[in-house]
Design a protein around this motif. Structure first.
Motif, short mmCIF file in Angstrom:
data_model
loop_
_atom_site.label_atom_id
_atom_site.label_comp_id
_atom_site.label_asym_id
_atom_site.label_seq_id
_atom_site.Cartn_x
_atom_site.Cartn_y
_atom_site.Cartn_z
N HIS A 67 0.79 -1.24 0.00
CA HIS A 67 0.00 0.00 0.00
C HIS A 67 0.82 1.29 0.00
CE1 HIS A 67 -3.31 -2.71 1.05
NE2 HIS A 67 -4.15 -1.72 0.85
N ASP A 68 2.09 1.24 0.35
CA ASP A 68 2.87 2.49 0.36
C ASP A 68 3.00 3.05 -1.05
OD1 ASP A 68 3.08 2.47 3.06
OD2 ASP A 68 5.26 2.22 3.15
N LEU A 69 3.33 4.32 -1.13
CA LEU A 69 3.24 5.05 -2.40
C LEU A 69 4.18 4.53 -3.48
CD1 LEU A 69 2.12 7.40 -4.06
CD2 LEU A 69 3.84 8.88 -2.99
N GLN A 72 3.41 1.45 -5.60
CA GLN A 72 2.25 1.54 -6.48
C GLN A 72 2.66 1.64 -7.95
OE1 GLN A 72 -0.73 0.94 -5.05
NE2 GLN A 72 0.60 0.81 -3.23
N ILE A 73 3.84 2.19 -8.21
CA ILE A 73 4.31 2.28 -9.59
C ILE A 73 4.41 0.88 -10.20
CG2 ILE A 73 6.24 3.00 -11.07
CD1 ILE A 73 6.89 5.11 -8.91
N PHE A 74 4.95 -0.04 -9.43
CA PHE A 74 5.09 -1.41 -9.91
C PHE A 74 3.73 -2.08 -10.08
CE2 PHE A 74 5.51 -5.97 -9.12
CZ PHE A 74 6.43 -6.32 -10.09
N TRP A 75 2.83 -1.91 -9.10
CA TRP A 75 1.53 -2.57 -9.18
C TRP A 75 0.68 -2.00 -10.31
CZ3 TRP A 75 3.14 -6.46 -7.15
CH2 TRP A 75 3.75 -6.52 -5.92
N HIS A 103 -7.90 2.63 -5.81
CA HIS A 103 -7.81 2.00 -4.49
C HIS A 103 -6.93 2.83 -3.57
CE1 HIS A 103 -7.63 -1.80 -1.93
NE2 HIS A 103 -6.75 -1.00 -1.35
N PHE A 104 -5.78 3.25 -4.08
CA PHE A 104 -4.86 4.05 -3.27
C PHE A 104 -5.51 5.38 -2.87
CE2 PHE A 104 -1.49 7.17 -2.70
CZ PHE A 104 -0.62 6.50 -1.83
N ILE A 105 -6.19 6.02 -3.80
CA ILE A 105 -6.82 7.31 -3.52
C ILE A 105 -7.93 7.16 -2.48
CG2 ILE A 105 -8.23 9.15 -4.52
CD1 ILE A 105 -6.66 8.66 -7.16
N PRO A 113 -3.13 3.60 7.99
CA PRO A 113 -2.07 4.55 7.63
C PRO A 113 -1.18 3.99 6.51
CG PRO A 113 -2.23 4.28 10.01
CD PRO A 113 -3.08 3.20 9.41
N HIS A 114 -0.84 4.83 5.53
CA HIS A 114 0.09 4.48 4.47
C HIS A 114 1.18 5.55 4.43
CE1 HIS A 114 -2.96 1.66 3.61
NE2 HIS A 114 -3.68 2.40 2.78
N HIS A 115 2.34 5.18 3.89
CA HIS A 115 3.49 6.09 3.85
C HIS A 115 4.09 6.14 2.45
CE1 HIS A 115 3.01 4.67 8.01
NE2 HIS A 115 3.47 5.85 8.38
N VAL A 116 5.05 7.02 2.28
CA VAL A 116 5.75 7.08 0.99
C VAL A 116 6.44 5.75 0.74
CG1 VAL A 116 7.60 8.18 -0.32
CG2 VAL A 116 6.02 9.58 1.04
N PHE A 117 7.27 5.30 1.67
CA PHE A 117 7.85 3.96 1.62
C PHE A 117 8.50 3.66 2.96
CE2 PHE A 117 11.06 0.73 0.22
CZ PHE A 117 10.14 -0.23 -0.15
N GLY A 118 7.69 3.11 3.87
CA GLY A 118 8.18 2.78 5.20
C GLY A 118 7.62 3.71 6.26
N ALA A 119 7.51 3.19 7.48
CA ALA A 119 6.90 3.94 8.57
C ALA A 119 7.67 5.19 8.95
CB ALA A 119 6.76 3.03 9.80
N GLU A 120 8.96 5.25 8.60
CA GLU A 120 9.77 6.42 8.94
C GLU A 120 9.63 7.54 7.92
OE1 GLU A 120 12.03 3.95 6.11
OE2 GLU A 120 10.86 3.56 7.93
#
Length: 234
Positions: A67-69, A72-75, A103-105, A113-120
């Motif tokens: 689900h991270d941003l 999504q490019i790959f999916w 779905h992401f929108i 919660p979703h992130h750019v790539f990772g919880a940090e």
């Protein structure tokens, strides 16, 4: 969202009948299906492990790959290629990718919660399941009502005549989804029904979710195309 994503597949199937409803349903829920897969292989562990202890507000999972941003490019590319190859149509591939993006929108407004790539990294969703679960459910309910109303209105304009039983069967699935979410919003089934701790081997969280999602996909794939059948066939 749970059921709300499926409404987008109904609209797309209506507009692009050269595709298949099953493909569109899977595309609309691709990220969640990936989440279940990644949980099983240990990449996105989900807690609580017991479905009877689970609520929308206490479920925790770092949806890094599903689900991270950035992933999504790959999916988007993956579902585009599947659609293009299966249906020999660039248009169907693009529409499938649009469902994945949708779905992401939608999860931005109603979901975990979703992130750019990772919880940090910065959050890219409101994460209302954790902060205000009833608002999240209300958003899904309003969205589902709006899209289903549009779906049936468009069908009527195109001369598609569904039986009342068929309409009720379709609408009933989304009512079930909203009621189910409300029932586990902040109170688990164990708390609600005073169920003691036990393990029967089938009360694990993710397997139950997999059965629910696949059941909903198969249900819609069966009932949505039945508009042309006589009411006695129900």
């Amino acid at each position: 969202m749970l059921a709300g994503h499926y409404t987008t597949a109904l609209i797309v199937n209506q507009k692009f009948p050269k595709g298949s409803l099953l493909y569109f349903l899977i595309a609309s829920q691709l990220q969640d299906l990936l989440w279940f897969t990644f949980h099983i292989v240990g990449l996105e562990p989900t807690k609580p492990s017991d479905v009877l202890d689970t609520t929308l507000s206490n479920m925790t999972v770092d949806m890094l790959y599903s689900h991270d941003l950035l992933p999504q490019i790959f999916w988007l590319l993956f579902i585009f290629l599947v659609g293009k190859i299966l249906f020999k149509s660039t248009k169907i591939g693009v529409v499938g990718a649009a469902l994945v993006a949708g779905h992401f929108i939608l999860d931005f407004f109603s979901g975990h919660p979703h992130h750019v790539f990772g919880a940090e990294t910065p959050e890219v969703a409101l994460g209302l399941y954790a902060t205000n679960v009833y608002v999240a459910i209300a958003i899904e309910a309003v969205f589902s009502i709006f899209i289903l109303s549009y779906f049936f209105k468009q069908e009527a304009q195109r001369g598609v005549q569904r039986t009342s039983k068929n309409k009720a069967s379709i609408i009933g699935l989304f009512v079930f989804g909203i009621v189910f979410m409300l029932s586990i919003a902040t109170t688990s089934f164990r708390q609600l029904l005073h169920i003691p701790d036990f393990n029967l081997g089938f009360n694990s969280n993710i397997p139950t979710l997999i059965a629910t999602y696949l059941g909903m996909i198969l249900y819609l794939n069966y009932f949505v195309p039945k508009f042309h059948l006589d009411e006695n066939d129900f």
